[in-house]
Design an enzyme around this catalytic site. Structure first.
Site, PDB file in Angstrom:
ATOM      1  N   HIS A   1       0.844  -1.196   0.000  1.00 55.93           N
ATOM      2  CA  HIS A   1       0.000   0.000   0.000  1.00 55.93           C
ATOM      3  C   HIS A   1       0.878   1.245   0.000  1.00 55.93           C
ATOM      4  O   HIS A   1       1.950   1.235   0.596  1.00 55.93           O
ATOM      5  CB  HIS A   1      -0.930   0.017   1.225  1.00 55.93           C
ATOM      6  CG  HIS A   1      -2.096   0.924   1.045  1.00 55.93           C
ATOM      7  ND1 HIS A   1      -2.030   2.261   1.309  1.00 55.93           N
ATOM      8  CD2 HIS A   1      -3.341   0.677   0.565  1.00 55.93           C
ATOM      9  CE1 HIS A   1      -3.196   2.810   1.018  1.00 55.93           C
ATOM     10  NE2 HIS A   1      -4.003   1.867   0.552  1.00 55.93           N
TER      11      HIS A   1
ATOM     12  N   ASP B   1      -7.855  -5.348  -0.488  1.00 55.31           N
ATOM     13  CA  ASP B   1      -8.341  -6.211  -1.571  1.00 55.31           C
ATOM     14  C   ASP B   1      -8.120  -7.693  -1.324  1.00 55.31           C
ATOM     15  O   ASP B   1      -8.797  -8.524  -1.927  1.00 55.31           O
ATOM     16  CB  ASP B   1      -7.655  -5.820  -2.887  1.00 55.31           C
ATOM     17  CG  ASP B   1      -8.170  -4.494  -3.393  1.00 55.31           C
ATOM     18  OD1 ASP B   1      -9.390  -4.325  -3.408  1.00 55.31           O
ATOM     19  OD2 ASP B   1      -7.345  -3.637  -3.758  1.00 55.31           O
TER      20      ASP B   1
HETATM   21  N1  ACO Z   1       3.921  -7.785  -4.421  1.00 55.96           N
HETATM   22  C1  ACO Z   1       5.272  -7.836  -4.416  1.00 55.96           C
HETATM   23  N2  ACO Z   1       6.053  -6.797  -4.139  1.00 55.96           N
HETATM   24  C2  ACO Z   1       5.458  -5.642  -3.844  1.00 55.96           C
HETATM   25  C3  ACO Z   1       4.067  -5.499  -3.805  1.00 55.96           C
HETATM   26  C4  ACO Z   1       3.311  -6.633  -4.117  1.00 55.96           C
HETATM   27  N3  ACO Z   1       1.976  -6.576  -4.119  1.00 55.96           N
HETATM   28  N4  ACO Z   1       3.749  -4.250  -3.501  1.00 55.96           N
HETATM   29  C5  ACO Z   1       4.881  -3.596  -3.326  1.00 55.96           C
HETATM   30  N5  ACO Z   1       5.928  -4.433  -3.539  1.00 55.96           N
HETATM   31  C6  ACO Z   1       7.345  -4.101  -3.435  1.00 55.96           C
HETATM   32  C7  ACO Z   1       7.821  -3.522  -4.755  1.00 55.96           C
HETATM   33  O1  ACO Z   1       8.300  -4.512  -5.632  1.00 55.96           O
HETATM   34  C8  ACO Z   1       8.897  -2.599  -4.267  1.00 55.96           C
HETATM   35  O2  ACO Z   1      10.011  -3.372  -3.913  1.00 55.96           O
HETATM   36  P1  ACO Z   1      11.504  -2.916  -4.270  1.00 55.96           P
HETATM   37  O3  ACO Z   1      11.682  -1.638  -3.520  1.00 55.96           O
HETATM   38  O4  ACO Z   1      12.332  -4.044  -3.824  1.00 55.96           O
HETATM   39  O5  ACO Z   1      11.490  -2.700  -5.757  1.00 55.96           O
HETATM   40  C9  ACO Z   1       8.349  -2.033  -2.975  1.00 55.96           C
HETATM   41  O6  ACO Z   1       7.482  -3.040  -2.479  1.00 55.96           O
HETATM   42  C10 ACO Z   1       7.571  -0.730  -3.158  1.00 55.96           C
HETATM   43  O7  ACO Z   1       6.555  -0.935  -4.151  1.00 55.96           O
HETATM   44  P2  ACO Z   1       5.965   0.202  -5.087  1.00 55.96           P
HETATM   45  O8  ACO Z   1       5.239  -0.441  -6.218  1.00 55.96           O
HETATM   46  O9  ACO Z   1       7.018   1.210  -5.412  1.00 55.96           O
HETATM   47  O10 ACO Z   1       4.936   0.876  -4.087  1.00 55.96           O
HETATM   48  P3  ACO Z   1       3.796   1.913  -4.496  1.00 55.96           P
HETATM   49  O11 ACO Z   1       3.528   2.689  -3.281  1.00 55.96           O
HETATM   50  O12 ACO Z   1       4.135   2.652  -5.731  1.00 55.96           O
HETATM   51  O13 ACO Z   1       2.585   0.952  -4.903  1.00 55.96           O
HETATM   52  C11 ACO Z   1       0.764  -0.471  -4.762  1.00 55.96           C
HETATM   53  C12 ACO Z   1       1.567   0.613  -4.057  1.00 55.96           C
HETATM   54  C13 ACO Z   1       0.379  -0.007  -6.179  1.00 55.96           C
HETATM   55  C14 ACO Z   1      -0.517  -0.748  -3.988  1.00 55.96           C
HETATM   56  C15 ACO Z   1       1.632  -1.764  -4.851  1.00 55.96           C
HETATM   57  O14 ACO Z   1       1.897  -2.241  -3.551  1.00 55.96           O
HETATM   58  C16 ACO Z   1       0.991  -2.837  -5.701  1.00 55.96           C
HETATM   59  O15 ACO Z   1       1.130  -2.811  -6.925  1.00 55.96           O
HETATM   60  N6  ACO Z   1       0.256  -3.803  -5.063  1.00 55.96           N
HETATM   61  C17 ACO Z   1      -0.411  -4.848  -5.784  1.00 55.96           C
HETATM   62  C18 ACO Z   1      -1.736  -4.326  -6.372  1.00 55.96           C
HETATM   63  C19 ACO Z   1      -2.754  -4.070  -5.298  1.00 55.96           C
HETATM   64  O16 ACO Z   1      -3.008  -4.896  -4.427  1.00 55.96           O
HETATM   65  N7  ACO Z   1      -3.375  -2.888  -5.372  1.00 55.96           N
HETATM   66  C20 ACO Z   1      -4.449  -2.505  -4.444  1.00 55.96           C
HETATM   67  C21 ACO Z   1      -4.002  -1.420  -3.512  1.00 55.96           C
HETATM   68  S1  ACO Z   1      -5.249  -0.973  -2.347  1.00 55.96           S
HETATM   69  C22 ACO Z   1      -6.374  -0.172  -3.312  1.00 55.96           C
HETATM   70  O17 ACO Z   1      -6.076   0.471  -4.264  1.00 55.96           O
HETATM   71  C23 ACO Z   1      -7.736  -0.284  -2.931  1.00 55.96           C
END
Ligand code: ACO
Length: 379
Positions: A264, A315
């Site tokens: 998140h 989610d």
């Molecule tokens: N699975 C694996 N690794 C993850 C996940 C995940 N779901 N989420 C974050 N990470 C890791 C990233 O790979 C990154 O790692 P690194 O620094 O080693 O490269 C680090 O955590 C930061 O991730 P970002 O994508 O930069 O975080 P951001 O704040 O931009 O994204 C988001 C947040 C979009 C929710 C992301 O966690 C994601 O894509 N999750 C999966 C999709 C999801 O569940 N979305 C629903 C969110 S809640 C909502 O909108 C209602």
């Protein structure tokens, strides 16, 4: 040459507006609507009370709640041209249909063309009622059933399940869905709410602003993630052994794939909404005599915690919860709309009440200025 400032990737940490609606503390895992902790609301309130709270920023009296319940129940019927249009759209893209139909509802709204505050408030109530009917009817048609008339005696959540499944839900199912709607109703300046506020800040009408919200929620990084979670669970399979569950998650991580339902932008601890959804997924599974999806979900959560130290978001357990409620995966993200429309409309009304056009700047990183213009004949 730049505008002088550096862009914050994804606007992370940027405070873009002030708002009286939602308090979020990502470090401590706190979510509160107008000061009321989400745990207290999930334990004791109803979705209709939460709608009133978000729109008026105070809890309703019994009489005010009764009035709102009646208004919502009266507004549930869809205009006939909307039902016809619904039947004409391809059944397999439910979120696209929701986006199109929310836009179409504007044409049939009795207050169309009137964007004064009382009319916008009436439209917020109508939209919230109509979106429930819209999504339930889309689900019913996709399953080959005939559209149901709303039941005015039932609350918003129970009526939704009734219109979707053609029978009144059990008390546990009705309450679980009511809580799920409350948990999803608002979440500060998430991507779709920001989109709706940006649209509203141009003083466009509330339907147009909500269409921006629906379109933004659809993406797999936002509201689309709950459907992706269920697809992942189904790929793993109900009968999968532990090795397969672990291998699937590890494989996704090794391929640098995001595991849906985890991570998140704001929370650095457990998403407080997930606490309730986890419990709901377990309780509903027990009632249905099938806790398999819950157990697989729990195992995925443990692997993610061990491998990446990443927590579940709203989610993750909503997927197994909705599945156990007998809801098709195509409806998972539309159901998010059924709930979030309350938050979007609250934010749009707040934006109208204290408006300034939202127009940020970009850090320019293109070709050097000035370039010499070469006429087309010489290129
Ligand atoms: N699975 C694996 N690794 C993850 C996940 C995940 N779901 N989420 C974050 N990470 C890791 C990233 O790979 C990154 O790692 P690194 O620094 O080693 O490269 C680090 O955590 C930061 O991730 P970002 O994508 O930069 O975080 P951001 O704040 O931009 O994204 C988001 C947040 C979009 C929710 C992301 O966690 C994601 O894509 N999750 C999966 C999709 C999801 O569940 N979305 C629903 C969110 S809640 C909502 O909108 C209602």
């Amino acid at each position: 040459m730049t505008t002088g400032a550096t862009a914050a990737a994804g606007l992370e940490g940027v405070v873009a507006t002030s708002s009286k609606i939602c308090y979020l503390d990502g470090e401590r895992g706190v979510l509160a609507y107008c000061g009321y902790d989400i745990h207290d609301l999930a334990r004791s309130a109803t979705f209709e009370e939460v709608c009133y709270l978000l729109w008026h920023r105070r809890l309703p009296t019994r009489a005010e709640l009764g009035d709102l319940q009646s208004e919502l129940a009266r507004a549930r019927l869809l205009p006939e041209p909307i039902v016809r249009m619904m039947r004409s759209l391809p059944p397999e893209h439910t979120m696209d249909a929701v986006r199109t139909l929310v836009s179409a509802l504007a044409h049939h709204d009795p207050d169309v063309g009137d964007d004064a505050p009382p009319a916008s408030m009436r439209k917020a109530v109508r939209l919230t009622a109509q979106v429930g009917t819209l999504v339930a009817t889309l689900g019913r048609l996709a399953a080959g059933g005939a559209p149901m008339l709303p039941d005015p005696v039932l609350g918003h959540a129970a009526n939704f399940l009734y219109m979707l499944r053609g029978e009144r839900p059990s008390a546990l199912a009705g309450r679980a869905f009511d809580v799920a709607l409350m948990l999803h109703a608002d979440h500060e300046l998430n991507a779709s709410t920001f989109a709706a506020r940006v649209a509203a800040a141009t003083l466009t009408d509330i339907h147009s602003a909500i269409v921006a919200g629906v379109a933004t929620l659809k993406g797999p990084l936002h509201g689309g993630a709950n459907a992706e979670v269920m697809k992942m669970l189904e790929t793993i399979g109900e009968d999968a052994d532990d090795d397969r569950v672990v291998a699937t998650v590890r494989g996704m991580l090794a391929r640098k794939q995001k595991v849906p339902g985890f991570g998140h932008r704001v929370y650095r601890t457990e998403d407080p909404r997930a606490t309730h959804l986890r419990q709901m997924s377990r309780d509903l599974g027990r009632q249905a005599n099938n806790t398999r999806w819950f157990e697989i979900s729990q195992r995925i959560e443990a692997v993610m915690k061990a491998e990446k130290q990443i927590d579940v978001n709203v989610d993750f357990y909503s997927a197994s919860t909705y599945h156990t409620l007998g809801i098709a995966v195509d409806l998972f993200t539309p159901i998010f709309v059924v709930s979030r429309v309350a938050g979007w409309t609250a934010h749009v009304l707040e934006q109208y009440a204290n408006n300034r056009l939202i127009r940020p700047r970009a850090e320019y990183i293109g070709p050097e200025y000035p370039q010499t213009f070469v006429p087309i004949a010489s290129r």
